[in-house]
Design a protein around this motif. Structure first.
Motif, PDB file in Angstrom:
ATOM      1  N   VAL A   1       0.856  -1.188   0.000  1.00  0.00           N
ATOM      2  CA  VAL A   1       0.000   0.000   0.000  1.00  0.00           C
ATOM      3  C   VAL A   1       0.890   1.236   0.000  1.00  0.00           C
ATOM      4  O   VAL A   1       1.865   1.316   0.758  1.00  0.00           O
ATOM      5  N   ARG A   2       0.550   2.208  -0.855  1.00  0.00           N
ATOM      6  CA  ARG A   2       1.391   3.388  -1.023  1.00  0.00           C
ATOM      7  C   ARG A   2       0.599   4.667  -0.760  1.00  0.00           C
ATOM      8  O   ARG A   2      -0.628   4.706  -0.942  1.00  0.00           O
ATOM      9  N   ASP A   3       1.310   5.678  -0.341  1.00  0.00           N
ATOM     10  CA  ASP A   3       0.704   6.986  -0.146  1.00  0.00           C
ATOM     11  C   ASP A   3       0.252   7.531  -1.503  1.00  0.00           C
ATOM     12  O   ASP A   3       0.981   7.434  -2.496  1.00  0.00           O
ATOM     13  N   SER A   4      -0.946   8.103  -1.527  1.00  0.00           N
ATOM     14  CA  SER A   4      -1.519   8.543  -2.802  1.00  0.00           C
ATOM     15  C   SER A   4      -0.734   9.672  -3.438  1.00  0.00           C
ATOM     16  O   SER A   4      -0.778   9.855  -4.663  1.00  0.00           O
ATOM     17  N   ARG A   5       0.020  10.440  -2.649  1.00  0.00           N
ATOM     18  CA  ARG A   5       0.782  11.566  -3.195  1.00  0.00           C
ATOM     19  C   ARG A   5       2.248  11.224  -3.412  1.00  0.00           C
ATOM     20  O   ARG A   5       2.803  11.396  -4.501  1.00  0.00           O
TER      21      ARG A   5
END
Length: 248
Positions: free
Chosen positions: A193-197
């Motif tokens: 899971v990755r940060d959207s920004r």
């Protein structure tokens, strides 16, 4: 040990009395003693000698097994049954879980982080923090992030699982050890899971992506395995479970 032997031996109890009249080590009276035999009504007393049940019957008849060194225990109406069997356990992982951080009822992100931080302070530097069984639905559904716990766990890598075992949170120390970065690719059957920004990993790993971190956790030592087994055994026995089937 006495409690353990008593419960296990009770599985085999099927007669109301023993031919031997020697004093017993323990005589329990005033209870409801169910032997498990369909033909028998519950009794009120049992006698135990050398780890074996030698009598089940009435309080009155149990008195002949009382000697000068017999331990007499009033059950005060409590029930005694044969030991229970749990047919689906993960016994060793449960033993390790009993010594890990408990996040099952952490109802807020603050409580989630606080428990991990407090647990970390009880550990030596470098010791992994695992277990957890957290449920993000308790605080509205926001998935935890490594930033919640990084400052609280600077010296301990963390991989704590959701209660269903399909997601886990790793702190920055654990991600570094596993080489998980923004450039890492999702493994088959898993998601980083990755940060959207920033597209940096949030610390949340789904399904097979958990293996990226769990694979770098050192194998348990023989002593740690023995401790986990003993811990799981004691917990099972405390609940009256004397026979288990391990799904591992």
């Amino acid at each position: 040990m006495r409690n353990r032997i008593l419960v296990v031996a009770f599985l085999a109890a099927s007669t109301a009395c023993s031919n031997s009249q020697a004093p017993a080590d323990f005589v329990f009276t005033g209870g409801v003693v169910w032997t498990g035999a369909a033909s028998e009504q519950p009794f009120s007393a049992i006698a135990v000698r050398d780890g074996h049940i030698v009598f089940t019957g009435s309080d009155e008849d149990a008195q002949r097994f009382v000697g000068s060194e017999t331990n007499r225990i009033d059950l005060a109406g409590r029930m005694v049954t044969p030991g229970f069997m749990d047919n689906h356990t993960h016994f060793m992982s449960g033993g390790f879980q009993l010594a890990s951080v408990d996040l099952r009822d952490a109802a807020t992100p603050e409580e989630f982080a606080r428990r991990i931080g407090e647990f970390a302070r009880t550990l030596p530097e470098g010791r992994w923090i695992t277990g957890g069984d957290w449920d993000h639905e308790l605080w509205g559904g926001q998935l935890p992030r490594r930033e919640w716990i990084d400052s609280l766990t600077p010296n301990n890598p963390v991989l704590v699982s959701r209660l269903d075992g399909h997601m886990a949170l790793a702190n920055s120390a654990a991600l570094r050890m596993a080489g998980v970065t923004a450039a890492s690719q999702n493994p088959d059957g898993g998601t980083i899971v990755r940060d959207s920004r920033s597209r940096q990993p949030t610390g949340m790993l789904r399904d097979n992506a958990m293996d990226l971190v769990s694979n770098v956790i050192p194998n348990e030592t023989e002593a740690e395995l023995d401790e986990a087994f003993a811990r799981a055994q004691q917990h099972a026995l405390s609940l009256g479970v004397t026979l288990i089937n391990d799904m591992g």
